[in-house]
Design a protein around this motif. Structure first.
Motif, short mmCIF file in Angstrom:
data_model
loop_
_atom_site.label_atom_id
_atom_site.label_comp_id
_atom_site.label_asym_id
_atom_site.label_seq_id
_atom_site.Cartn_x
_atom_site.Cartn_y
_atom_site.Cartn_z
N GLN A 98 -16.88 14.56 19.64
CA GLN A 98 -15.45 14.31 19.69
C GLN A 98 -14.85 14.28 18.29
N PRO A 99 -13.72 14.97 18.08
CA PRO A 99 -13.09 14.93 16.75
C PRO A 99 -12.43 13.58 16.51
N GLU A 100 -12.26 13.27 15.24
CA GLU A 100 -11.59 12.02 14.87
C GLU A 100 -10.09 12.23 14.84
N LEU A 101 -9.36 11.27 15.35
CA LEU A 101 -7.90 11.29 15.28
C LEU A 101 -7.49 10.53 14.03
N GLN A 102 -6.85 11.23 13.09
CA GLN A 102 -6.39 10.61 11.85
C GLN A 102 -4.88 10.47 11.92
N ILE A 103 -4.42 9.24 11.95
CA ILE A 103 -2.99 8.96 12.10
C ILE A 103 -2.39 8.71 10.73
N ARG A 104 -1.35 9.49 10.41
CA ARG A 104 -0.58 9.27 9.19
C ARG A 104 0.83 8.89 9.61
N ALA A 105 1.13 7.62 9.59
CA ALA A 105 2.46 7.14 9.99
C ALA A 105 3.24 6.74 8.74
N ASP A 106 4.52 7.09 8.74
CA ASP A 106 5.40 6.70 7.64
C ASP A 106 5.46 5.18 7.58
N ARG A 107 5.60 4.66 6.37
CA ARG A 107 5.59 3.19 6.23
C ARG A 107 6.76 2.52 6.94
N THR A 108 7.83 3.25 7.21
CA THR A 108 8.99 2.66 7.90
C THR A 108 8.94 2.90 9.41
N THR A 109 7.89 3.54 9.91
CA THR A 109 7.75 3.76 11.34
C THR A 109 7.48 2.43 12.03
N GLU A 110 8.16 2.23 13.15
CA GLU A 110 7.98 0.97 13.89
C GLU A 110 6.56 0.90 14.46
N TYR A 111 6.05 -0.30 14.50
CA TYR A 111 4.66 -0.50 14.97
C TYR A 111 4.51 -0.12 16.42
N LYS A 112 5.55 -0.30 17.24
CA LYS A 112 5.43 0.00 18.66
C LYS A 112 5.15 1.49 18.89
N VAL A 113 5.63 2.36 18.00
CA VAL A 113 5.36 3.79 18.13
C VAL A 113 3.87 4.06 17.89
N VAL A 114 3.31 3.44 16.85
CA VAL A 114 1.89 3.60 16.55
C VAL A 114 1.04 2.97 17.66
N LYS A 115 1.47 1.84 18.17
CA LYS A 115 0.75 1.18 19.25
C LYS A 115 0.72 2.05 20.50
N LYS A 116 1.81 2.74 20.78
CA LYS A 116 1.87 3.64 21.94
C LYS A 116 0.89 4.80 21.75
N ILE A 117 0.81 5.34 20.53
CA ILE A 117 -0.13 6.43 20.25
C ILE A 117 -1.56 5.95 20.46
N LEU A 118 -1.87 4.76 19.95
CA LEU A 118 -3.22 4.21 20.11
C LEU A 118 -3.56 4.00 21.59
N GLY A 119 -2.58 3.52 22.36
CA GLY A 119 -2.80 3.32 23.80
C GLY A 119 -3.04 4.64 24.52
N ASP A 120 -2.25 5.67 24.17
CA ASP A 120 -2.43 6.98 24.79
C ASP A 120 -3.79 7.57 24.44
N ALA A 121 -4.20 7.41 23.18
CA ALA A 121 -5.50 7.94 22.75
C ALA A 121 -6.64 7.22 23.47
N LYS A 122 -6.52 5.92 23.61
CA LYS A 122 -7.56 5.15 24.30
C LYS A 122 -7.62 5.52 25.78
N ASP A 123 -6.45 5.70 26.40
CA ASP A 123 -6.42 6.07 27.81
C ASP A 123 -7.04 7.44 28.05
N ALA A 124 -6.90 8.34 27.06
CA ALA A 124 -7.47 9.68 27.20
C ALA A 124 -8.97 9.67 26.95
N GLY A 125 -9.50 8.62 26.32
CA GLY A 125 -10.93 8.53 26.06
C GLY A 125 -11.31 8.79 24.62
#
Length: 137
Positions: A98-125
């Motif tokens: 499995q490839p690694e998902l490397q997230i580069r989020a802007d420092r002003t990006t809200e945490y809920k957006v990053v949390k949603k990405i993490l949840g989607d990635a976890k749900d996909a496996g």
């Protein structure tokens, strides 16, 4: 001076009581006698041989996900929607290795957006997730 009749003048006892040790050993012996026949398998199969000298050194290209402050996603420098991102997560999760998902989020990006990405990635496996950051500023 009165002499004690036992010959023991209150010093340390030099005899060891071995009865508890014998009891424990007998219990262990019985346990091993019961479990030894269970360790042999009834069904015999021809197992494959492992070869530790063969190594799979093919590098897996990581998934680079950039997140802008307005919530837009860029997967490997191409803009994707949320549905496309979930589909890419599912495809990547099915790959081996499995490839690694490397997230580069802007420092002003809200945490809920990053949390949603993490949840989607976890749900996909997806199991390999990393956060990218710059060094000292």
């Amino acid at each position: 001076m009165a002499m004690s009749s036992g010959g023991n003048s209150g010093g340390p006892m030099s005899e060891i009581n071995v009865t508890p040790l014998v009891d424990v050993m007998l219990v262990l012996l019985i346990i091993f006698m019961i479990t030894a026949p269970l360790m042999s398998h009834k069904v015999q199969i021809d197992l494959p041989k492992a070869n530790p000298n063969v190594k799979d050194d093919t590098p897996v290209e990581p998934m680079d996900l950039a997140v802008k402050p307005d919530g837009t996603y860029f997967l490997n420098d191409g803009e994707v929607s949320e549905a496309e991102l979930k589909a890419q997560f599912a495809v990547a999760a099915a790959k081996s290795p499995q490839p690694e998902l490397q997230i580069r989020a802007d420092r002003t990006t809200e945490y809920k957006v990053v949390k949603k990405i993490l949840g989607d990635a976890k749900d996909a496996g997806m199991v390999h997730v990393g956060f990218m950051s710059t060094g000292k500023e």
